[in-house]
Design a protein around this motif. Structure first.
Motif, PDB file in Angstrom:
ATOM      1  N   THR A 230      -2.857  -1.440  11.341  1.00  0.00           N
ATOM      2  CA  THR A 230      -2.090  -0.263  11.745  1.00  0.00           C
ATOM      3  C   THR A 230      -0.732  -0.606  12.356  1.00  0.00           C
ATOM      4  O   THR A 230      -0.614  -1.533  13.148  1.00  0.00           O
ATOM      5  CB  THR A 230      -2.923   0.549  12.764  1.00  0.00           C
ATOM      6  N   GLY A 231       0.286   0.187  11.985  1.00  0.00           N
ATOM      7  CA  GLY A 231       1.615   0.065  12.560  1.00  0.00           C
ATOM      8  C   GLY A 231       2.055   1.414  13.099  1.00  0.00           C
ATOM      9  O   GLY A 231       1.976   1.718  14.282  1.00  0.00           O
ATOM     10  N   ASN A 232       2.476   2.273  12.169  1.00  0.00           N
ATOM     11  CA  ASN A 232       2.977   3.585  12.539  1.00  0.00           C
ATOM     12  C   ASN A 232       1.862   4.635  12.633  1.00  0.00           C
ATOM     13  O   ASN A 232       2.124   5.816  12.780  1.00  0.00           O
ATOM     14  CB  ASN A 232       4.022   4.014  11.510  1.00  0.00           C
ATOM     15  N   PHE A 233       0.609   4.217  12.489  1.00  0.00           N
ATOM     16  CA  PHE A 233      -0.570   5.077  12.608  1.00  0.00           C
ATOM     17  C   PHE A 233      -0.702   6.082  11.460  1.00  0.00           C
ATOM     18  O   PHE A 233      -1.462   7.032  11.532  1.00  0.00           O
ATOM     19  CB  PHE A 233      -0.582   5.819  13.962  1.00  0.00           C
ATOM     20  N   GLY A 234       0.043   5.860  10.353  1.00  0.00           N
ATOM     21  CA  GLY A 234      -0.039   6.790   9.234  1.00  0.00           C
ATOM     22  C   GLY A 234      -1.317   6.605   8.434  1.00  0.00           C
ATOM     23  O   GLY A 234      -2.049   7.564   8.154  1.00  0.00           O
ATOM     24  N   ASN A 235      -1.593   5.353   8.085  1.00  0.00           N
ATOM     25  CA  ASN A 235      -2.740   5.046   7.260  1.00  0.00           C
ATOM     26  C   ASN A 235      -4.042   5.487   7.939  1.00  0.00           C
ATOM     27  O   ASN A 235      -4.875   6.180   7.354  1.00  0.00           O
ATOM     28  CB  ASN A 235      -2.741   3.533   7.015  1.00  0.00           C
TER      29      ASN A 235
ATOM     30  N   THR B  33      -3.649  -3.960   2.713  1.00  0.00           N
ATOM     31  CA  THR B  33      -2.394  -3.222   2.563  1.00  0.00           C
ATOM     32  C   THR B  33      -1.288  -3.966   1.815  1.00  0.00           C
ATOM     33  O   THR B  33      -0.245  -3.378   1.555  1.00  0.00           O
ATOM     34  CB  THR B  33      -1.863  -2.793   3.946  1.00  0.00           C
TER      35      THR B  33
ATOM     36  N   PHE C 134       0.824  -1.214   0.000  1.00  0.00           N
ATOM     37  CA  PHE C 134       0.000   0.000   0.000  1.00  0.00           C
ATOM     38  C   PHE C 134       0.858   1.264   0.000  1.00  0.00           C
ATOM     39  O   PHE C 134       0.412   2.335  -0.390  1.00  0.00           O
ATOM     40  CB  PHE C 134      -0.963  -0.026   1.196  1.00  0.00           C
ATOM     41  N   LYS C 135       2.126   1.123   0.396  1.00  0.00           N
ATOM     42  CA  LYS C 135       2.996   2.294   0.444  1.00  0.00           C
ATOM     43  C   LYS C 135       3.234   2.906  -0.936  1.00  0.00           C
ATOM     44  O   LYS C 135       3.646   4.056  -1.044  1.00  0.00           O
ATOM     45  CB  LYS C 135       4.303   1.933   1.133  1.00  0.00           C
TER      46      LYS C 135
ATOM     47  N   HIS D 212      -1.652  -8.991   6.889  1.00  0.00           N
ATOM     48  CA  HIS D 212      -2.015  -7.693   7.473  1.00  0.00           C
ATOM     49  C   HIS D 212      -3.509  -7.413   7.307  1.00  0.00           C
ATOM     50  O   HIS D 212      -4.188  -6.955   8.223  1.00  0.00           O
ATOM     51  CB  HIS D 212      -1.194  -6.566   6.839  1.00  0.00           C
TER      52      HIS D 212
HETATM   53  C1  LIG Z   1       3.297  -0.113   6.482  1.00  0.00           C
HETATM   54  C2  LIG Z   1       2.276  -1.189   6.478  1.00  0.00           C
HETATM   55  C3  LIG Z   1       1.209  -1.191   7.406  1.00  0.00           C
HETATM   56  C4  LIG Z   1       1.076  -0.174   8.523  1.00  0.00           C
HETATM   57  O1  LIG Z   1       0.735   1.104   8.069  1.00  0.00           O
HETATM   58  P1  LIG Z   1       0.920   2.393   9.018  1.00  0.00           P
HETATM   59  O2  LIG Z   1       0.648   3.552   8.163  1.00  0.00           O
HETATM   60  O3  LIG Z   1       2.356   2.318   9.460  1.00  0.00           O
HETATM   61  O4  LIG Z   1      -0.005   2.244  10.159  1.00  0.00           O
HETATM   62  C5  LIG Z   1       0.251  -2.198   7.311  1.00  0.00           C
HETATM   63  N1  LIG Z   1       0.354  -3.170   6.372  1.00  0.00           N
HETATM   64  C6  LIG Z   1       1.372  -3.208   5.475  1.00  0.00           C
HETATM   65  C7  LIG Z   1       1.442  -4.326   4.502  1.00  0.00           C
HETATM   66  C8  LIG Z   1       2.357  -2.217   5.489  1.00  0.00           C
HETATM   67  O5  LIG Z   1       3.365  -2.275   4.594  1.00  0.00           O
END
Ligand SMILES: *Cc1c(COP(=O)(O)O)cnc(C)c1O
Length: 494
Positions: free
Chosen positions: A262-267, A421, A109-110, A395
């Motif tokens: 969610t990881g870094n809370f950006g999405n 994602t 998703f990045k 994820h």
């Molecule tokens: C980076 C990532 C996330 C987390 O997204 P955040 O914006 O960091 O919360 C979730 N799933 C995948 C596959 C990612 O690459």
């Protein structure tokens, strides 16, 4: 409208300078105070394509860029680079909808944001008469590295070095990075783990402040602390809503929920910004794996990072310090930079902080949180595949599981959209095992087996990696990273 540091009202910057700086000089994150003037009326966006929506949203959020500038940026970022011109398709699975954010060139998703960021940086250089090359340093645990390489490759005025932990990324992710072409890209393994790579990169930024980086080079970052990576993500919440309206599944103005792994809370923060820009969102559901620091925070108001780090099958969410949460705190305490700075200071000193009860109430109004173990996650991948024939990555499955918890415990009757994602082929070993397959051979063999079993095509960016020439073989000790960066910065041809 000016951006400001979440920790100091007087540290302001235009959108373009905020993008070039990446992070505010005091370590705070750039944020706007007020989104109410940026409303995007429903009647407007229903008829817009994904790219047009992206351009509208970015035009509102990055106000020192003209709309024609933004239109050109969006066009060069996306046109012909995603599997579909729709960019982020919405798929119905049972009674939920899945928003597929992984249809970009690296199947993560990045790509949605990292396709745009290099163009924003180039335009920001011009706008601010900066002639220095921008050198992007990125530490990655896998997904960000490749998406950033792909976005920045051969973009004039920029260079990028990606550091990854030797032996710490999957075979597919490794292959994605070390075969990357481009005259301005470098990829280097660090002997150590991801934290070593990340602290080594931070040490370079600190050293750069004392002036050791040669003239003509400016360092910047490609992770989600940069507003230029966050802003392009706001679009797909509008896009999903417009899709549901067009298909008649919701009426204009009807509220919906989004479930976000969610990881870094950006999405998920991008979703909250969409809500502040007028999108009718009922709840944002925050889904975590066993590193459930956010689940606990949203339930109790106490953020406690002092806990064991768990390695899970959803590694992009293995994170204990969610940087972008700082931006939510800033908004929810009435844009009080002083208060935000105190919480962040407490986190740094003690590893935890507890927010005021009125802030916790405000968070609970807007968010629901839950978490899923690996075992549960694998069960969901198998169950959803056997019931609906839809294959999810780990994820996305975490999010799907948390959606089920939400519906069982706190349902508000609104439709749910789950954000997906990553492509299941990026985590094919876990996914194949979850649907009952046997694991043999390399990850590429597993990819073939997963394809043979499901008939779901492997994204071309992944299948073509096999047999591709390896272009990057550097391996260094973490203590040598500054020398490595300075050597690269001092040569113009890489
Ligand atoms: C980076 C990532 C996330 C987390 O997204 P955040 O914006 O960091 O919360 C979730 N799933 C995948 C596959 C990612 O690459």
């Amino acid at each position: 409208m000016l951006y400001q540091s979440t920790r100091n009202d007087t540290l302001t910057a235009t959108a373009s300078m905020a993008i070039l700086n990446g992070i505010a000089p005091d370590g705070g994150l750039y944020m706007l105070r007020d989104y109410s003037a940026l409303e995007l009326p429903i009647s407007d966006f229903k008829s817009l394509s994904a790219q047009a929506l992206s351009a509208r949203v970015l035009g509102l959020l990055l106000s020192d860029f003209s709309q024609p500038e933004i239109d050109a940026i969006v066009n060069s970022a996306y046109h012909g680079r995603f599997e579909t011109e729709e960019l982020t398709p919405l798929v119905r699975v049972g009674d939920a909808h899945i928003l597929e954010l992984f249809r970009g060139p690296t199947s993560a998703f990045k790509d949605v944001a990292l396709s745009v960021l290099p163009h924003l940086i180039t335009a920001a250089r011009k706008k601010n008469n900066i002639t220095d090359d921008v050198l992007i340093l990125t530490a990655t645990s896998g997904d960000t590295g490749k998406a950033a390489l792909c976005g920045f490759a051969d973009v004039p005025g920029t260079r990028i070095i990606v550091f990854y932990p030797e032996g710490g990324v999957s075979e597919v992710q490794l292959s994605q990075m070390i075969t990357q072409e481009g005259g301005n890209v470098a990829v280097c393994a660090i002997r150590g783990n991801f934290d070593d790579a990340q602290s080594a990169v931070k040490a370079v930024f600190a050293a750069a402040k004392s002036g050791c980086v040669p003239n003509g080079i400016r360092l910047s970052s490609a992770n989600s602390i940069n507003i230029g990576r966050l802003a392009p993500q706001v679009m797909y919440y509008f896009k999903a809503y417009a899709d549901l309206m067009r298909s008649g599944e919701i009426a204009a103005g009807e509220r919906i929920n989004f479930v976000v792994p969610t990881g870094n809370f950006g999405n998920i923060l991008a979703g909250y910004i969409a809500k502040r820009m007028g999108l009718p969102i009922a709840k944002l559901v925050c889904a975590s794996n066993s590193n459930n620091v956010l689940t606990e925070f949203i339930e109790t108001g106490c953020y406690n990072s002092r806990r064991a780090f768990v390695k899970t099958a959803s590694p992009s969410m293995d994170i204990l310090i969610s940087s972008n949460l700082e931006r939510l705190l800033f908004l929810l305490c009435g844009c009080c930079a002083q208060k935000t700075a105190l919480y962040m200071d407490e986190l740094k000193q003690t590893g935890s902080y507890t927010i005021a009860p009125d802030m916790l109430d405000a968070i609970k109004d807007e968010f629901f949180a839950g978490c899923c173990t690996d075992e549960k996650t694998f069960g969901i991948i198998g169950d959803v595949y056997s019931r609906f024939g839809y294959l999810m990555d780990t994820h996305t499955a975490v999010a799907y599981g948390v959606m089920q918890q939400f519906k069982a415990n706190a349902d508000n009757g609104c439709r749910c959209v789950v954000l997906s994602t990553a492509s299941p082929y990026k985590f094919c070993t876990s996914v194949l095992r979850s649907i009952g397959g046997k694991i043999h051979g390399s990850e590429f063999d597993v990819m073939d087996e997963l394809c043979a079993r499901t008939n779901i095509p492997v994204p071309s960016g992944l299948s073509m990696l096999r047999g591709k020439a390896v272009l990057h073989t550097d391996v260094i000790d973490k203590t040598d990273i500054l020398d490595y960066v300075l050597k690269k910065a001092g040569t113009s041809v890489w």
